[in-house]
Each structure stands twice: as structure tokens, then as C-alpha cells.
Design a protein around this motif. Structure first.
Motif, PDB file in Angstrom:
ATOM      1  N   GLU A   1      85.577  45.336  31.572  1.00 46.21           N
ATOM      2  CA  GLU A   1      86.879  45.149  32.198  1.00 46.21           C
ATOM      3  C   GLU A   1      86.794  44.288  33.452  1.00 46.21           C
ATOM      4  O   GLU A   1      85.884  44.441  34.260  1.00 46.21           O
ATOM      5  CB  GLU A   1      87.489  46.521  32.554  1.00 46.21           C
ATOM      6  N   PHE A   2      87.758  43.386  33.620  1.00 44.38           N
ATOM      7  CA  PHE A   2      87.841  42.448  34.741  1.00 44.38           C
ATOM      8  C   PHE A   2      86.733  41.409  34.722  1.00 44.38           C
ATOM      9  O   PHE A   2      86.499  40.720  35.685  1.00 44.38           O
ATOM     10  CB  PHE A   2      87.836  43.182  36.096  1.00 44.38           C
TER      11      PHE A   2
ATOM     12  N   ASP B   1      74.055  43.924  33.433  1.00 40.93           N
ATOM     13  CA  ASP B   1      73.762  44.467  32.100  1.00 40.93           C
ATOM     14  C   ASP B   1      74.535  43.715  31.018  1.00 40.93           C
ATOM     15  O   ASP B   1      74.011  43.432  29.943  1.00 40.93           O
ATOM     16  CB  ASP B   1      74.121  45.953  32.048  1.00 40.93           C
ATOM     17  N   SER B   2      75.787  43.403  31.327  1.00 36.42           N
ATOM     18  CA  SER B   2      76.621  42.667  30.371  1.00 36.42           C
ATOM     19  C   SER B   2      76.059  41.277  30.112  1.00 36.42           C
ATOM     20  O   SER B   2      75.981  40.816  28.968  1.00 36.42           O
ATOM     21  CB  SER B   2      78.060  42.568  30.908  1.00 36.42           C
TER      22      SER B   2
ATOM     23  N   LYS C   1      82.193  50.282  30.929  1.00 38.55           N
ATOM     24  CA  LYS C   1      83.435  49.948  31.629  1.00 38.55           C
ATOM     25  C   LYS C   1      83.318  50.290  33.107  1.00 38.55           C
ATOM     26  O   LYS C   1      82.894  51.380  33.476  1.00 38.55           O
ATOM     27  CB  LYS C   1      84.595  50.713  30.998  1.00 38.55           C
ATOM     28  N   ILE C   2      83.714  49.354  33.938  1.00 35.81           N
ATOM     29  CA  ILE C   2      83.666  49.593  35.380  1.00 35.81           C
ATOM     30  C   ILE C   2      84.791  50.546  35.766  1.00 35.81           C
ATOM     31  O   ILE C   2      85.958  50.290  35.476  1.00 35.81           O
ATOM     32  CB  ILE C   2      83.788  48.271  36.151  1.00 35.81           C
ATOM     33  N   GLU C   3      84.424  51.638  36.403  1.00 32.31           N
ATOM     34  CA  GLU C   3      85.397  52.664  36.806  1.00 32.31           C
ATOM     35  C   GLU C   3      85.859  52.425  38.237  1.00 32.31           C
ATOM     36  O   GLU C   3      85.157  51.811  39.042  1.00 32.31           O
ATOM     37  CB  GLU C   3      84.780  54.059  36.683  1.00 32.31           C
ATOM     38  N   ILE C   4      87.023  52.969  38.556  1.00 30.16           N
ATOM     39  CA  ILE C   4      87.617  52.769  39.878  1.00 30.16           C
ATOM     40  C   ILE C   4      86.762  53.379  40.983  1.00 30.16           C
ATOM     41  O   ILE C   4      86.758  52.903  42.129  1.00 30.16           O
ATOM     42  CB  ILE C   4      89.056  53.358  39.927  1.00 30.16           C
ATOM     43  N   ASP C   5      86.000  54.443  40.632  1.00 32.03           N
ATOM     44  CA  ASP C   5      85.187  55.086  41.670  1.00 32.03           C
ATOM     45  C   ASP C   5      83.738  54.585  41.680  1.00 32.03           C
ATOM     46  O   ASP C   5      82.899  55.110  42.409  1.00 32.03           O
ATOM     47  CB  ASP C   5      85.212  56.611  41.502  1.00 32.03           C
ATOM     48  N   ASP C   6      83.429  53.552  40.879  1.00 27.73           N
ATOM     49  CA  ASP C   6      82.093  52.947  40.932  1.00 27.73           C
ATOM     50  C   ASP C   6      81.895  52.266  42.278  1.00 27.73           C
ATOM     51  O   ASP C   6      82.810  51.621  42.799  1.00 27.73           O
ATOM     52  CB  ASP C   6      81.931  51.887  39.831  1.00 27.73           C
TER      53      ASP C   6
ATOM     54  N   MET D   1      78.898  48.423  40.100  1.00 24.77           N
ATOM     55  CA  MET D   1      79.679  47.335  39.497  1.00 24.77           C
ATOM     56  C   MET D   1      78.803  46.127  39.221  1.00 24.77           C
ATOM     57  O   MET D   1      78.846  45.538  38.134  1.00 24.77           O
ATOM     58  CB  MET D   1      80.830  46.944  40.427  1.00 24.77           C
ATOM     59  N   ALA D   2      78.007  45.751  40.209  1.00 23.55           N
ATOM     60  CA  ALA D   2      77.128  44.594  40.061  1.00 23.55           C
ATOM     61  C   ALA D   2      76.116  44.821  38.938  1.00 23.55           C
ATOM     62  O   ALA D   2      75.853  43.924  38.131  1.00 23.55           O
ATOM     63  CB  ALA D   2      76.406  44.310  41.373  1.00 23.55           C
TER      64      ALA D   2
END
Length: 282
Positions: free
Chosen positions: A235-236, A103-104, A87-92, A97-98
Motif C-alpha cells: 500500500e502507498f 522487502d518488496s 501491508k504497511i499499517e498505520i501504527d508501523d 515501513m522502510a
């Protein structure tokens, strides 16, 4: 690497009986309930005999229902852990994120590759190769995939058609003959527009090749050949975005197989296209 219960079910789905498909649908929608309840409870829920569930587990390659339940439980626990980790976190930061998106997508391709069937690929390629006309149908995001496939298959010996206008798609579908085929693309397999097109194609006697992420969807039930794309979401990250990576790869695979089935005609078609593009670009 061990193939998951979900992937095993999806890979076998279209070859299952109606009763077995009902069992498969229930398992895919209620894995936790299946993992934590007895075979008797589940047989009552599904209105089938205990032996039917036992044979279903055996068909998937398990020694019995107990081993099958344990596999589901392990899979669901691993899935929960993986989802939290990916899950992508707000502080990533942007790079993290990329990387998680990559990976996904890699996981999506790996899982889809696992359930590709040789017989399905052969059958689809033969249908396309023996068809007078090949149509690509899709709406919304799937319409973009249909257009990409049309652009790709223009380089092949196949005579291809595609329109972005839905009303024209309906008219084209109605004009197909038993000597033609259509590739219908829908992530959910529940798009009313695409389902209606597939129904019209079938009524015309033409073959239908379906590409979707949902083996139990209404669209999948119409297809003469069905390819399932597996989505791995974070997420997103829209399902349609993730699944399109694997759907593009399925279409690329069919293109390459078709080209090798008809080497001389493929070389000739590709040469014509390249000469034309060369003249414009230089």
C-alpha cells in the motif's frame, strides 16, 4: 524455490501462440475463477477444447489441469496472506515501513531474475552490439529510466541517443534505419506515446527491445525482444516505483553483457569518459 504460476506464464508468454496467449491472459486476470471451475466450464468461457487447456498446463510443467489448478489455488492463498502481512499499517514505525519497502523491492528483483531468459539476453545484446545507433525511449517515470540508461551506455562502445522531449523522440524514431535499434520502456506497456514510438521504429525497419511489467501489453507485442519486470506492491507504494528497480537491473545487465562482448572497445570508451570527467573534477 518453486517458480509461481504467474511467473511461468510471463516467462513463456512471448513464445505462445495467439490462442495460448488468450488463455494466459484469462488466467492472469481471473486466477480465482480458474482455480474453482472445471476444465469444461473454462473451455466454454475461452471457446477452446478441453485438450487445449490440458496441453497449456503441460506446457507450464504440470502433469495435468488438476495439478495446475491446485498450484493456482495455493499461490492465490499464499498471495493473500503475504499481502496482508506486508501491508504497511498505520501504527508501523518509520523503520518498519522502510523495511517493508526494502522487502518488496527485494522480492521484485528476485521474481524478475527468475524469468530472465538466456536467449533473450543474448539476442538483445547482439542487436545492440550490431546496431549503428541505439536509442532510448520512454515518457514520464519511464523517461527517467531511459535517461539513466543513456547516461550508463555513454560509457559503452554503442552510439547512443536520447531526448526528454516527446516530439523530438517522434522525429528521432522516424529517422531510424534497419541498422539501428531502440529500447522502449513502459511499466504498463499501454502508454500511447511509447506505443506510437515503437510502431514508428518498426515501420523504419529498426529493431525494438521492450522493457515492461506486462507481457500481454500492446507494447510487448511490438518488441523483437521483450523483458518482463515483476512488480511486488504494498500500500502507498506505486507500481512504477517498484518495477523501476527491476527495470534498472535489466538495463544494467544489458550494459555489462555489451561491455564484455566488446572488451577492447569498451575499455577505450570507458577510458575516454573517465579522463574527461577526471579533468573536470580535479
Amino acid at each position: 524455490m518453486e517458480v509461481s504460476v504467474r511467473l511461468k506464464i510471463k516467462s513463456l508468454y512471448n513464445g505462445l501462440s495467439t490462442k495460448e496467449q488468450n488463455i494466459a491472459d484469462y488466467i492472469l486476470e481471473n486466477p480465482i475463477s480458474v482455480a474453482h471451475n472445471s476444465i469444461s466450464y473454462l473451455s466454454d468461457e475461452l471457446n477452446v477444447a478441453d485438450s487445449t487447456l490440458f496441453q497449456f498446463a503441460k506446457k507450464l510443467g504440470y502433469s495435468g489441469f488438476k495439478e495446475f489448478k491446485m498450484a493456482i489455488l495455493i499461490e492465490e492463498n499464499n498471495f493473500s496472506t503475504t499481502s496482508i502481512h506486508e501491508k504497511i499499517e498505520i501504527d508501523d514505525n518509520e523503520l518498519t515501513m522502510a523495511q517493508k519497502v526494502f522487502d518488496s523491492n527485494i522480492k521484485t528483483l528476485t521474481n524478475t531474475k527468475k524469468i530472465l531468459g538466456l536467449d533473450d539476453l543474448k539476442k538483445a545484446a547482439e542487436i545492440i552490439s550490431n546496431s549503428n545507433l541505439l536509442y532510448f525511449f520512454g515518457v514520464g517515470g519511464s523517461g527517467i529510466l531511459a535517461e539513466d540508461a543513456y547516461h550508463k551506455f555513454l560509457r559503452s562502445p554503442a552510439h547512443v541517443r536520447h531526448s526528454t522531449d516527446y516530439h523530438i523522440q517522434l522525429m528521432e524514431a522516424s529517422l531510424l534505419t534497419p541498422q539501428d535499434c531502440a529500447i522502449c520502456i513502459s511499466h504498463t506497456g499501454k502508454s500511447k506515446e511509447t506505443i506510437r514510438i515503437a510502431e514508428i521504429v518498426k515501420e523504419a525497419g529498426a529493431k525494438v527491445i521492450v522493457i515492461t511489467s506486462h507481457a500481454s501489453s500492446p507494447l510487448a507485442k511490438i518488441g523483437d525482444v521483450v523483458f518482463i519486470s515483476i512488480s511486488e506492491e504494498i500500500e502507498f507504494h506505486s507500481e512504477a516505483l517498484s518495477s523501476r528497480i527491476s527495470q534498472l537491473s535489466i538495463l544494467d545487465s544489458l550494459y555489462v553483457i555489451l561491455m564484455f562482448m566488446n572488451k577492447e572497445k569498451s575499455k577505450e570508451a570507458l577510458s575516454k569518459v573517465r579522463r574527461t570527467i577526471w579533468d573536470v573534477k580535479h
